[in-house]
Write a protein that holds these residues in place. Structure first.
Motif, PDB file in Angstrom:
ATOM      1  N   VAL A 189      87.536  28.690  38.817  1.00  0.00           N
ATOM      2  CA  VAL A 189      86.879  29.538  39.812  1.00  0.00           C
ATOM      3  C   VAL A 189      85.367  29.315  39.778  1.00  0.00           C
ATOM      4  O   VAL A 189      84.709  29.215  40.822  1.00  0.00           O
ATOM      5  N   GLY A 190      84.796  29.221  38.581  1.00  0.00           N
ATOM      6  CA  GLY A 190      83.361  28.973  38.462  1.00  0.00           C
ATOM      7  C   GLY A 190      82.957  27.651  39.104  1.00  0.00           C
ATOM      8  O   GLY A 190      81.950  27.577  39.821  1.00  0.00           O
ATOM      9  N   LEU A 191      83.744  26.596  38.871  1.00  0.00           N
ATOM     10  CA  LEU A 191      83.420  25.291  39.459  1.00  0.00           C
ATOM     11  C   LEU A 191      83.520  25.322  40.982  1.00  0.00           C
ATOM     12  O   LEU A 191      82.672  24.751  41.677  1.00  0.00           O
ATOM     13  N   LEU A 192      84.537  25.978  41.503  1.00  0.00           N
ATOM     14  CA  LEU A 192      84.696  26.050  42.957  1.00  0.00           C
ATOM     15  C   LEU A 192      83.542  26.812  43.606  1.00  0.00           C
ATOM     16  O   LEU A 192      82.986  26.382  44.623  1.00  0.00           O
ATOM     17  N   LEU A 193      83.177  27.946  43.009  1.00  0.00           N
ATOM     18  CA  LEU A 193      82.060  28.709  43.555  1.00  0.00           C
ATOM     19  C   LEU A 193      80.759  27.926  43.437  1.00  0.00           C
ATOM     20  O   LEU A 193      79.928  27.923  44.360  1.00  0.00           O
ATOM     21  N   GLY A 194      80.565  27.244  42.309  1.00  0.00           N
ATOM     22  CA  GLY A 194      79.358  26.438  42.138  1.00  0.00           C
ATOM     23  C   GLY A 194      79.254  25.343  43.177  1.00  0.00           C
ATOM     24  O   GLY A 194      78.166  25.067  43.712  1.00  0.00           O
ATOM     25  N   ALA A 195      80.392  24.714  43.511  1.00  0.00           N
ATOM     26  CA  ALA A 195      80.390  23.657  44.524  1.00  0.00           C
ATOM     27  C   ALA A 195      80.008  24.211  45.893  1.00  0.00           C
ATOM     28  O   ALA A 195      79.292  23.561  46.667  1.00  0.00           O
ATOM     29  N   VAL A 196      80.467  25.416  46.205  1.00  0.00           N
ATOM     30  CA  VAL A 196      80.128  26.040  47.490  1.00  0.00           C
ATOM     31  C   VAL A 196      78.622  26.269  47.589  1.00  0.00           C
ATOM     32  O   VAL A 196      77.983  25.946  48.603  1.00  0.00           O
ATOM     33  N   PHE A 197      78.028  26.807  46.526  1.00  0.00           N
ATOM     34  CA  PHE A 197      76.589  27.081  46.564  1.00  0.00           C
ATOM     35  C   PHE A 197      75.769  25.792  46.490  1.00  0.00           C
ATOM     36  O   PHE A 197      74.651  25.735  47.013  1.00  0.00           O
ATOM     37  N   ALA A 198      76.314  24.756  45.858  1.00  0.00           N
ATOM     38  CA  ALA A 198      75.636  23.460  45.853  1.00  0.00           C
ATOM     39  C   ALA A 198      75.548  22.912  47.272  1.00  0.00           C
ATOM     40  O   ALA A 198      74.510  22.388  47.702  1.00  0.00           O
ATOM     41  N   LEU A 199      76.633  23.045  48.024  1.00  0.00           N
ATOM     42  CA  LEU A 199      76.629  22.609  49.423  1.00  0.00           C
ATOM     43  C   LEU A 199      75.647  23.444  50.239  1.00  0.00           C
ATOM     44  O   LEU A 199      74.925  22.919  51.091  1.00  0.00           O
ATOM     45  N   LEU A 200      75.604  24.731  49.956  1.00  0.00           N
ATOM     46  CA  LEU A 200      74.663  25.618  50.639  1.00  0.00           C
ATOM     47  C   LEU A 200      73.226  25.163  50.408  1.00  0.00           C
ATOM     48  O   LEU A 200      72.401  25.148  51.329  1.00  0.00           O
ATOM     49  N   ALA A 201      72.923  24.772  49.179  1.00  0.00           N
ATOM     50  CA  ALA A 201      71.566  24.337  48.829  1.00  0.00           C
ATOM     51  C   ALA A 201      71.158  23.074  49.575  1.00  0.00           C
ATOM     52  O   ALA A 201      69.970  22.839  49.815  1.00  0.00           O
ATOM     53  N   ALA A 202      72.142  22.262  49.930  1.00  0.00           N
ATOM     54  CA  ALA A 202      71.837  20.996  50.592  1.00  0.00           C
ATOM     55  C   ALA A 202      71.861  21.088  52.105  1.00  0.00           C
ATOM     56  O   ALA A 202      71.229  20.283  52.796  1.00  0.00           O
ATOM     57  N   ARG A 203      72.579  22.069  52.654  1.00  0.00           N
ATOM     58  CA  ARG A 203      72.798  22.114  54.096  1.00  0.00           C
ATOM     59  C   ARG A 203      72.025  23.210  54.821  1.00  0.00           C
ATOM     60  O   ARG A 203      71.887  23.157  56.037  1.00  0.00           O
ATOM     61  N   VAL A 204      71.544  24.210  54.088  1.00  0.00           N
ATOM     62  CA  VAL A 204      70.948  25.377  54.738  1.00  0.00           C
ATOM     63  C   VAL A 204      69.465  25.485  54.407  1.00  0.00           C
ATOM     64  O   VAL A 204      69.066  25.335  53.253  1.00  0.00           O
ATOM     65  N   HIS A 205      68.663  25.751  55.436  1.00  0.00           N
ATOM     66  CA  HIS A 205      67.257  26.094  55.222  1.00  0.00           C
ATOM     67  C   HIS A 205      67.131  27.607  55.372  1.00  0.00           C
ATOM     68  O   HIS A 205      67.406  28.159  56.433  1.00  0.00           O
ATOM     69  N   PHE A 206      66.747  28.279  54.312  1.00  0.00           N
ATOM     70  CA  PHE A 206      66.641  29.736  54.333  1.00  0.00           C
ATOM     71  C   PHE A 206      65.310  30.127  54.980  1.00  0.00           C
ATOM     72  O   PHE A 206      64.247  29.809  54.457  1.00  0.00           O
ATOM     73  N   PRO A 207      65.344  30.809  56.119  1.00  0.00           N
ATOM     74  CA  PRO A 207      64.116  31.080  56.882  1.00  0.00           C
ATOM     75  C   PRO A 207      63.190  32.060  56.169  1.00  0.00           C
ATOM     76  O   PRO A 207      63.636  32.949  55.451  1.00  0.00           O
ATOM     77  N   GLN A 208      61.898  31.879  56.397  1.00  0.00           N
ATOM     78  CA  GLN A 208      60.923  32.796  55.810  1.00  0.00           C
ATOM     79  C   GLN A 208      59.719  32.980  56.739  1.00  0.00           C
ATOM     80  O   GLN A 208      58.622  33.292  56.284  1.00  0.00           O
TER      81      GLN A 208
END
Length: 277
Positions: free
Chosen positions: A135-154
């Motif tokens: 479960v930890g690896l799967l969740l980590g992979a999801v957030f890794a993809l988030l880090a590469a694909r999403v620009h968090f607006p500010q």
């Protein structure tokens, strides 16, 4: 303690907070400043979800009922309930997040192997069940993809409004709550507010100077804030502010102090991951 256990303990310690701080800082300063900010936000979100699931589900570890299945040294690396594995999730978020941004085959292979051996160490030390690690690896992979694909607006009020709201939430954390919540909120507030507008050093001498002096500055702040009285550190908002300060020193203070080697770039958005529409 046997040789093999010593080896697995050394590997499992690659999932410690101090290692994450070093890797995030070096990636931001030396490789991809804006990408480091996006990775930091995703890392903080992953950390908060991991903490919420751990303490919300409150599932046991292998040694919960029988401490003899894991050595005292191994148990010392295991904080809180079992699912999901924090070492596995956060290592996957960090290293796979970097790999997803760089898109280098060689680095991706290295990152996958590193995350795999850290995850394996949690099983071989008998501090997690296989389900915790998966479960930890799967969740980590999801957030890794988030880090590469999403620009968090500010833009506009978002830059400081969201961090301020997070600090208000931290102030409402009840006494005795797990420390991870204040830490995660502080990391998220700090990375959200950070705005890396510098370019990485171009020569090896500059990289070495930034790496050494930057880490000295960051860990000076880390240990100085860690020396606060325990009653203060136990307050959620104080813990959050500690990590806000640590992140802003790394992302704003170090580039300002070392601006000779970290010059301002023309566009703050340079090198930012593409946003998902």
């Amino acid at each position: 303690m046997g040789i093999m256990e010593s080896l697995w303990l050394m590997i499992t310690n690659l999932g410690r907070d101090e290692v994450f701080i070093v890797v995030l800082a070096l990636f931001t300063w030396l490789v991809r400043p804006q990408g480091g900010r996006e990775l930091g936000v995703a890392f903080a979100l992953s950390y908060l979800l991991n903490s919420a699931l751990k303490y919300g589900l409150n599932l046991p570890r292998p040694f919960t009922n029988d401490p003899s299945v894991a050595s005292e040294a191994a148990r010392a690396t295991a904080g809180g309930p079992g699912l999901p594995s924090g070492h596995s999730q956060m290592s996957a978020t960090l290293w796979l997040g970097i790999a997803a941004q760089l898109r280098s085959t060689g680095f991706t292979v290295f990152a996958v192997l590193l995350v795999a051996v850290i995850a394996a160490s949690r099983l071989l030390l008998n501090v997690h069940y296989p389900s915790d690690v998966v479960v930890g690896l799967l969740l980590g992979a999801v957030f890794a993809l988030l880090a590469a694909r999403v620009h968090f607006p500010q833009a506009g009020l978002l830059r400081w409004g969201i961090p301020a709201a997070l600090l208000v939430v931290a102030a409402l954390i009840p006494a005795g709550a797990p420390r991870e919540f204040g830490t995660g909120l502080g990391l998220l507030a700090g990375f959200w507010a950070s705005r890396p507008t510098f370019a990485p050093p171009r020569d090896w001498a500059g990289r070495l100077i930034v790496a050494v002096l930057g880490l000295v500055m960051v860990f000076a702040v880390y240990f100085a804030l860690g020396a606060l009285p325990q009653e203060l550190k136990d307050m959620g908002v104080v813990r959050a502010l500690r990590y806000v300060a640590l992140v802003l020193v790394a992302t704003e203070g170090v580039p300002l102090a070392l601006r000779r080697w970290l010059p301002a770039q023309a566009s703050a958005a340079q090198g930012a991951p593409q946003a998902v529409h």
